[in-house]
Design a protein around this motif. Sequence first.
Motif, PDB file in Angstrom:
ATOM      1  N   ALA A  19       0.861  -1.180   0.000  1.00 38.27           N
ATOM      2  CA  ALA A  19       0.000   0.000   0.000  1.00 38.27           C
ATOM      3  C   ALA A  19       0.896   1.229   0.000  1.00 38.27           C
ATOM      4  N   GLU A  20       0.566   2.176  -0.867  1.00 41.79           N
ATOM      5  CA  GLU A  20       1.382   3.379  -1.007  1.00 41.79           C
ATOM      6  C   GLU A  20       0.523   4.619  -0.804  1.00 41.79           C
ATOM      7  N   ASN A  21       0.803   5.357   0.277  1.00 42.30           N
ATOM      8  CA  ASN A  21       0.092   6.603   0.575  1.00 42.30           C
ATOM      9  C   ASN A  21      -1.424   6.409   0.485  1.00 42.30           C
ATOM     10  N   LEU A  22      -1.896   5.327   1.075  1.00 35.76           N
ATOM     11  CA  LEU A  22      -3.271   4.880   0.889  1.00 35.76           C
ATOM     12  C   LEU A  22      -4.232   5.584   1.844  1.00 35.76           C
ATOM     13  N   THR A  23      -5.275   6.174   1.270  1.00 30.63           N
ATOM     14  CA  THR A  23      -6.366   6.756   2.050  1.00 30.63           C
ATOM     15  C   THR A  23      -7.673   6.131   1.582  1.00 30.63           C
ATOM     16  N   LEU A  24      -8.481   5.620   2.546  1.00 29.79           N
ATOM     17  CA  LEU A  24      -9.708   4.907   2.249  1.00 29.79           C
ATOM     18  C   LEU A  24     -10.846   5.447   3.090  1.00 29.79           C
ATOM     19  N   GLY A  25     -12.059   5.321   2.570  1.00 29.76           N
ATOM     20  CA  GLY A  25     -13.197   5.764   3.344  1.00 29.76           C
ATOM     21  C   GLY A  25     -14.515   5.385   2.718  1.00 29.76           C
ATOM     22  N   TYR A  26     -15.589   5.720   3.434  1.00 32.68           N
ATOM     23  CA  TYR A  26     -16.955   5.477   2.980  1.00 32.68           C
ATOM     24  C   TYR A  26     -17.727   6.786   3.124  1.00 32.68           C
TER      25      TYR A  26
ATOM     26  N   VAL B  30      -9.039   4.974   6.722  1.00 35.05           N
ATOM     27  CA  VAL B  30      -7.587   4.742   6.687  1.00 35.05           C
ATOM     28  C   VAL B  30      -6.953   5.950   6.024  1.00 35.05           C
ATOM     29  N   ALA B  31      -5.862   6.447   6.609  1.00 29.77           N
ATOM     30  CA  ALA B  31      -5.251   7.673   6.083  1.00 29.77           C
ATOM     31  C   ALA B  31      -3.738   7.530   5.942  1.00 29.77           C
ATOM     32  N   ASP B  32      -3.241   7.925   4.778  1.00 25.21           N
ATOM     33  CA  ASP B  32      -1.789   8.050   4.530  1.00 25.21           C
ATOM     34  C   ASP B  32      -1.024   6.800   4.936  1.00 25.21           C
ATOM     35  N   LEU B  33      -1.495   5.656   4.500  1.00 26.31           N
ATOM     36  CA  LEU B  33      -0.918   4.385   4.942  1.00 26.31           C
ATOM     37  C   LEU B  33       0.102   3.876   3.931  1.00 26.31           C
ATOM     38  N   ASP B  34       1.284   3.554   4.434  1.00 21.74           N
ATOM     39  CA  ASP B  34       2.320   2.905   3.638  1.00 21.74           C
ATOM     40  C   ASP B  34       2.721   1.612   4.334  1.00 21.74           C
ATOM     41  N   LEU B  35       2.638   0.507   3.622  1.00 25.63           N
ATOM     42  CA  LEU B  35       3.096  -0.754   4.192  1.00 25.63           C
ATOM     43  C   LEU B  35       3.400  -1.735   3.073  1.00 25.63           C
TER      44      LEU B  35
ATOM     45  N   PRO C 293      -9.276   3.225  -3.679  1.00 26.79           N
ATOM     46  CA  PRO C 293      -8.688   4.238  -2.794  1.00 26.79           C
ATOM     47  C   PRO C 293      -9.190   5.639  -3.120  1.00 26.79           C
ATOM     48  N   ARG C 294      -9.243   6.482  -2.099  1.00 30.34           N
ATOM     49  CA  ARG C 294      -9.466   7.904  -2.334  1.00 30.34           C
ATOM     50  C   ARG C 294      -8.171   8.560  -2.785  1.00 30.34           C
ATOM     51  N   GLU C 295      -7.104   8.121  -2.170  1.00 29.76           N
ATOM     52  CA  GLU C 295      -5.763   8.577  -2.557  1.00 29.76           C
ATOM     53  C   GLU C 295      -4.818   7.394  -2.447  1.00 29.76           C
ATOM     54  N   GLY C 296      -3.704   7.489  -3.154  1.00 30.98           N
ATOM     55  CA  GLY C 296      -2.717   6.425  -3.109  1.00 30.98           C
ATOM     56  C   GLY C 296      -3.139   5.217  -3.922  1.00 30.98           C
TER      57      GLY C 296
ATOM     58  N   VAL D 226      -0.539  -1.954  -4.750  1.00 31.13           N
ATOM     59  CA  VAL D 226       0.275  -2.439  -5.856  1.00 31.13           C
ATOM     60  C   VAL D 226       0.619  -3.907  -5.651  1.00 31.13           C
ATOM     61  N   LEU D 227       0.352  -4.718  -6.667  1.00 30.06           N
ATOM     62  CA  LEU D 227       0.740  -6.120  -6.676  1.00 30.06           C
ATOM     63  C   LEU D 227       1.711  -6.337  -7.822  1.00 30.06           C
ATOM     64  N   ASP D 228       2.926  -6.731  -7.477  1.00 29.52           N
ATOM     65  CA  ASP D 228       3.971  -6.963  -8.486  1.00 29.52           C
ATOM     66  C   ASP D 228       4.143  -5.759  -9.405  1.00 29.52           C
ATOM     67  N   GLY D 229       4.086  -4.571  -8.814  1.00 32.47           N
ATOM     68  CA  GLY D 229       4.334  -3.353  -9.563  1.00 32.47           C
ATOM     69  C   GLY D 229       3.144  -2.792 -10.311  1.00 32.47           C
ATOM     70  N   LYS D 230       1.992  -3.472 -10.258  1.00 31.12           N
ATOM     71  CA  LYS D 230       0.799  -3.002 -10.974  1.00 31.12           C
ATOM     72  C   LYS D 230      -0.321  -2.723  -9.983  1.00 31.12           C
ATOM     73  N   GLU D 231      -1.062  -1.653 -10.220  1.00 32.25           N
ATOM     74  CA  GLU D 231      -2.175  -1.316  -9.343  1.00 32.25           C
ATOM     75  C   GLU D 231      -3.263  -2.383  -9.434  1.00 32.25           C
ATOM     76  N   VAL D 232      -3.714  -2.889  -8.277  1.00 29.17           N
ATOM     77  CA  VAL D 232      -4.711  -3.957  -8.288  1.00 29.17           C
ATOM     78  C   VAL D 232      -6.034  -3.463  -8.863  1.00 29.17           C
TER      79      VAL D 232
END
Length: 270
Positions: free
Chosen positions: A9-16, A22-27, A58-61, A64-70
């Motif tokens: 996950a890169e700079n991931l922000t999620l919501g409903y 979830v905000a600004d998540l990198d892992l 995602p709202r932002e971010g 990525v799976l094997d370099g490609k956005e899922v």
Amino acid sequence: MTTSHTLAAENLTLGYGDRVVVADLDLTVPPGAITVIVGANACGKSTLLRSMSRLLAPREGRVVLDGKEVHRRPAKELARTLGLLPQSPLAPEGITVLDLVGRGRHPHQGIFSRWNENDDAAVASALEATRTADLADRAVDELSGGQRQRVWIAMVLAQQTDLLLLDEPTTFLDVTHQIEVLDLLTDLNRTRGTTIVMVLHDLNLAARYADHLIALAGGRLHAAGTPAGVLTEESVRAVFGLDSRIIEDPLSGRPLMLPIGRHHTASADI
């Protein structure tokens, strides 16, 4: 199976709606390992898993799976690599156990390919591994909660993906079946190299089975690393608002969390 897939996950922000979960998540999920996500209720664990499996954009971010956005991959193509067991899945009314588990083979069926002996073997293996073969002809809606949960796990095992995402796979299971399921997933990881990411509520089971532990707090990454590095008294207090004592599990050598209730005090001899 392969251990070379990378999921991040890169700079991931999620919501409903208007709510950010979830905000600004990198892992990064270590390939070929068992990763367990822990955190208090409503901290974003299930939301994160939904986004990793392409069910929530995602709202932002990005994920990525094997370099490609899922979220840019066709669903069926992704399902041949990544399987998901969501929280509280729903089965079609009247469907039998055998038919439900067989649906795990859907990503492997193409326009010109038909059900074959490999599909039969995958379903039989999944039923045997989850001890649900004797339920094959039963309707899923007639089963107990624990039986249904094992059948759902059988379905995702029949999918035979290199990565598995499981949201609370021990829900509805008694302690014996919880251990059986987690041992089964560990065997799958050790023998086939399957990368496993799961949400667990029980911190001690998480510490016992995880190679990599992720702790979320308020929709943000609080800590990630080995169970010994993440499951500390400070982290338990910050993530769960709970005072605890962390000792070494005498059987596994992993950290063991002992909660300190309001009416108890921790013994200095622990």
